[in-house]
Design a protein around this motif. Structure first.
Motif, PDB file in Angstrom:
ATOM      1  N   VAL A  87       9.479  -6.817 124.069  1.00  0.00           N
ATOM      2  CA  VAL A  87       9.588  -8.488 122.715  1.00  0.00           C
ATOM      3  C   VAL A  87       9.344  -9.424 124.098  1.00  0.00           C
ATOM      4  CG1 VAL A  87      10.743 -10.295 121.927  1.00  0.00           C
ATOM      5  CG2 VAL A  87      10.778  -7.955 120.738  1.00  0.00           C
ATOM      6  N   PRO A  88       8.048  -9.783 124.766  1.00  0.00           N
ATOM      7  CA  PRO A  88       7.775 -10.274 126.046  1.00  0.00           C
ATOM      8  C   PRO A  88       9.562 -12.034 125.531  1.00  0.00           C
ATOM      9  CG  PRO A  88       6.307 -11.480 124.370  1.00  0.00           C
ATOM     10  CD  PRO A  88       7.526 -10.393 123.672  1.00  0.00           C
ATOM     11  N   TYR A  89       8.784 -12.144 127.043  1.00  0.00           N
ATOM     12  CA  TYR A  89       9.744 -13.491 127.471  1.00  0.00           C
ATOM     13  C   TYR A  89       8.544 -14.382 127.629  1.00  0.00           C
ATOM     14  CZ  TYR A  89      14.098 -11.279 129.034  1.00  0.00           C
ATOM     15  OH  TYR A  89      14.868 -10.336 129.220  1.00  0.00           O
ATOM     16  N   SER A  90       8.206 -14.606 126.678  1.00  0.00           N
ATOM     17  CA  SER A  90       7.019 -15.766 126.486  1.00  0.00           C
ATOM     18  C   SER A  90       7.137 -16.410 124.416  1.00  0.00           C
ATOM     19  CB  SER A  90       5.911 -15.199 126.430  1.00  0.00           C
ATOM     20  OG  SER A  90       5.533 -14.763 125.568  1.00  0.00           O
ATOM     21  N   ASP A  91       5.755 -17.047 124.534  1.00  0.00           N
ATOM     22  CA  ASP A  91       5.837 -17.774 123.457  1.00  0.00           C
ATOM     23  C   ASP A  91       5.316 -16.378 122.201  1.00  0.00           C
ATOM     24  OD1 ASP A  91       5.596 -20.277 124.135  1.00  0.00           O
ATOM     25  OD2 ASP A  91       3.826 -20.991 124.722  1.00  0.00           O
ATOM     26  N   GLU A  92       4.515 -15.449 122.748  1.00  0.00           N
ATOM     27  CA  GLU A  92       4.335 -14.526 121.874  1.00  0.00           C
ATOM     28  C   GLU A  92       5.288 -14.149 121.143  1.00  0.00           C
ATOM     29  OE1 GLU A  92       2.416 -11.937 119.770  1.00  0.00           O
ATOM     30  OE2 GLU A  92       1.879 -13.266 121.075  1.00  0.00           O
ATOM     31  N   SER A  94       8.118 -15.903 119.881  1.00  0.00           N
ATOM     32  CA  SER A  94       8.740 -16.970 118.268  1.00  0.00           C
ATOM     33  C   SER A  94       7.511 -16.364 118.124  1.00  0.00           C
ATOM     34  CB  SER A  94       7.772 -18.419 119.541  1.00  0.00           C
ATOM     35  OG  SER A  94       9.073 -18.741 120.363  1.00  0.00           O
ATOM     36  N   LYS A  95       6.553 -16.158 118.277  1.00  0.00           N
ATOM     37  CA  LYS A  95       5.582 -15.705 116.561  1.00  0.00           C
ATOM     38  C   LYS A  95       6.135 -14.760 116.380  1.00  0.00           C
ATOM     39  CE  LYS A  95       0.918 -17.367 119.399  1.00  0.00           C
ATOM     40  NZ  LYS A  95       0.497 -17.045 119.597  1.00  0.00           N
ATOM     41  N   ILE A  96       6.743 -13.489 116.883  1.00  0.00           N
ATOM     42  CA  ILE A  96       7.085 -12.360 116.535  1.00  0.00           C
ATOM     43  C   ILE A  96       8.349 -12.783 116.101  1.00  0.00           C
ATOM     44  CG2 ILE A  96       8.609 -10.418 117.051  1.00  0.00           C
ATOM     45  CD1 ILE A  96       6.636 -10.581 119.484  1.00  0.00           C
ATOM     46  N   LEU A  97       9.740 -13.148 115.588  1.00  0.00           N
ATOM     47  CA  LEU A  97      11.019 -14.063 115.158  1.00  0.00           C
ATOM     48  C   LEU A  97      10.222 -14.667 113.731  1.00  0.00           C
ATOM     49  CD1 LEU A  97      12.017 -15.672 118.257  1.00  0.00           C
ATOM     50  CD2 LEU A  97      12.889 -13.425 117.120  1.00  0.00           C
ATOM     51  N   LYS A  98       9.139 -15.414 113.969  1.00  0.00           N
ATOM     52  CA  LYS A  98       8.975 -15.705 113.002  1.00  0.00           C
ATOM     53  C   LYS A  98       8.325 -15.256 111.384  1.00  0.00           C
ATOM     54  CE  LYS A  98       8.087 -20.964 115.119  1.00  0.00           C
ATOM     55  NZ  LYS A  98       6.936 -21.241 115.244  1.00  0.00           N
ATOM     56  N   LEU A 114      16.401 -14.213 124.699  1.00  0.00           N
ATOM     57  CA  LEU A 114      15.190 -15.158 125.474  1.00  0.00           C
ATOM     58  C   LEU A 114      15.803 -16.695 124.928  1.00  0.00           C
ATOM     59  CD1 LEU A 114      13.031 -13.658 121.554  1.00  0.00           C
ATOM     60  CD2 LEU A 114      12.979 -13.326 124.183  1.00  0.00           C
ATOM     61  N   GLY A 115      16.757 -16.913 124.937  1.00  0.00           N
ATOM     62  CA  GLY A 115      17.365 -17.762 124.762  1.00  0.00           C
ATOM     63  C   GLY A 115      16.336 -19.546 123.984  1.00  0.00           C
ATOM     64  N   LYS A 116      16.026 -20.478 124.436  1.00  0.00           N
ATOM     65  CA  LYS A 116      15.208 -21.341 123.497  1.00  0.00           C
ATOM     66  C   LYS A 116      14.479 -20.899 122.925  1.00  0.00           C
ATOM     67  CE  LYS A 116      14.265 -25.701 124.746  1.00  0.00           C
ATOM     68  NZ  LYS A 116      15.038 -26.280 124.022  1.00  0.00           N
ATOM     69  N   LEU A 117      13.629 -19.933 122.876  1.00  0.00           N
ATOM     70  CA  LEU A 117      12.345 -19.030 122.695  1.00  0.00           C
ATOM     71  C   LEU A 117      12.582 -18.426 120.958  1.00  0.00           C
ATOM     72  CD1 LEU A 117      10.903 -16.983 125.358  1.00  0.00           C
ATOM     73  CD2 LEU A 117       9.594 -18.650 124.224  1.00  0.00           C
ATOM     74  N   LEU A 118      14.027 -17.872 120.722  1.00  0.00           N
ATOM     75  CA  LEU A 118      14.729 -18.149 119.691  1.00  0.00           C
ATOM     76  C   LEU A 118      15.353 -19.065 119.052  1.00  0.00           C
ATOM     77  CD1 LEU A 118      16.001 -15.722 117.667  1.00  0.00           C
ATOM     78  CD2 LEU A 118      18.040 -15.850 119.393  1.00  0.00           C
ATOM     79  N   THR A 119      16.017 -20.221 119.488  1.00  0.00           N
ATOM     80  CA  THR A 119      17.314 -20.660 119.139  1.00  0.00           C
ATOM     81  C   THR A 119      15.355 -21.849 118.951  1.00  0.00           C
ATOM     82  OG1 THR A 119      17.248 -22.458 121.345  1.00  0.00           O
ATOM     83  CG2 THR A 119      19.188 -20.770 120.646  1.00  0.00           C
ATOM     84  N   ASP A 120      14.863 -22.676 119.821  1.00  0.00           N
ATOM     85  CA  ASP A 120      13.978 -23.572 118.384  1.00  0.00           C
ATOM     86  C   ASP A 120      13.745 -22.976 117.356  1.00  0.00           C
ATOM     87  OD1 ASP A 120      14.399 -24.840 121.007  1.00  0.00           O
ATOM     88  OD2 ASP A 120      12.253 -24.833 121.750  1.00  0.00           O
TER      89      ASP A 120
END
Length: 364
Positions: A87-92, A94-98, A114-120
């Motif tokens: 899993v990358p440290y990028s907007d990608e 967010s797509k994987i999580l959704k 992932l920090g905010k990439l996850l919590t957002d």
């Protein structure tokens, strides 16, 4: 990247605390039958848990020890787990999580940082998913928990082990990035070493990647060539201890128990076992007692046995006297001793923590 809040490099020594995982079970009797007094437990709430990992499945270290906890969680009735690697440290991310949530995931455990990439993402699905945001010092939405362990205490004990082992008074670290979570590891390792060897100094080589065995190997070789005779990793794989073994020096492992991979170099390892905590995570999500962590991270306490973070196997070459001293340092910290007490100075000699002052867990 595994802790996202900036700290001053000279004082980034970081965190410790404890938590208690909740668990529950229940049964209900059925009195309606005239010829049976049987009782049965209600079915467990179904949990589909997605685990996110940086790097490949078989990294030999960080991912493999986190899989131990994931597989322990999967033993809880009603729980299925789904690992996602690289899993990358990028907007990608967010797509994987959704996509995972859309496929039915109702719990996410992040080991990537992932920090905010996850919590957002988590905040967008307040009733559909609960999230466990690893190494995240930021505030959490109501359906999320920030979780980690007191790795700064592990680093200090590793430094004690290194200080009791080194002959050159120079120890080394293979580190992925110059980020707060890595700086605090360097500081803790150095202070632990200096507590038993005041002349101890630490050399560091950065690899710019958590998982790059070739770069980690080169970094470890550079450290040995520079005089370091006890190596430690913040990178994910066992390259550091393999180089130590090849070069006839020693190593103190981070994340996994590297004793079987490097039996002739590993003094001991600080093992990140979250099995019991993650079984507790499953229980709280099944029994309705989940609570978000808000602005107060949850720290999994150190332990003296597997199931929680623990001190790993000692090398067969380690003397009983050295084992006893390392074990005592570890037991003291488990018992509440705070090793981060002033005066503490930076590399220039400037006092950063005054004499008589200490760094408490939340500051760290």
């Amino acid at each position: 990247m595994r802790v996202r809040t900036a700290l001053t490099a000279a004082t980034a020594l970081v965190l410790a605390a404890s938590l208690a995982a909740c668990s529950s079970g229940g049964s209900s009797s059925n009195p309606s039958s005239s010829d049976s007094g049987s009782s049965s437990a209600p079915p467990a709430k179904a949990l589909k848990v997605t685990w996110t990992y940086t790097g490949p499945e078989k990294d030999g270290g960080y991912n493999e020890i986190n899989e131990v906890a994931m597989n322990a969680m999967a033993t809880v009735p009603g729980v299925t787990v789904n690992p996602i690697y690289n899993v990358p440290y990028s907007d990608e991310a967010s797509k994987i999580l959704k996509q995972a949530i859309a496929s039915g995931t109702n719990v996410i455990v992040d080991t990537v940082g992932l920090g905010k990439l996850l919590t957002d993402v988590c905040a967008q699905y307040p009733t559909q998913v609960t999230c466990y945001s690893g190494a995240d010092a930021g505030p959490q939405p109501a359906n999320s928990v920030s979780w980690w362990l007191p790795d700064w205490d592990f680093a200090y004990v590793a430094g004690v082990a290194a200080g009791l082992t080194t002959k050159s008074h120079v120890i080394g670290m293979v580190v992925p990035y110059k980020i707060p979570i890595a700086v605090q590891e360097i500081n803790g390792y150095t202070l632990g070493c200096q507590s038993v060897d005041p002349t101890c100094t630490t050399k560091v080589v950065f690899t710019n990647n958590y998982f790059d065995p070739a770069a980690a190997t080169t970094a470890a070789q550079t450290l040995v060539a520079g005089g370091a005779d006890v190596l430690r990793n913040v990178t994910d794989d066992p390259s550091f201890c393999k180089v130590a073994q090849d070069k006839g020096v020693w190593a103190v492992g981070e994340y996994n128990d590297f004793s079987s991979q490097c039996p002739n170099s590993i003094v001991t390892s600080t093992v990140w076992d979250f099995s019991d905590y993650m079984k507790g995570v499953a229980a709280t999500n099944q029994n309705g007692t989940f609570q978000g962590s808000g602005t107060t991270p949850v720290f999994v306490p150190l332990s003296d046995k597997a199931g929680a973070p623990y001190l790993g196997t000692f090398g067969s070459f380690v003397s009983q006297d050295v084992k006893d001293k390392i074990t005592k340092a570890y037991a003291d910290i488990m018992g509440g001793t705070n090793p981060y007490v002033g005066p503490i100075t930076d590399q220039s000699g400037a006092v950063k923590v005054a004499a008589g002052s200490s760094l408490d867990n939340m500051f760290l």
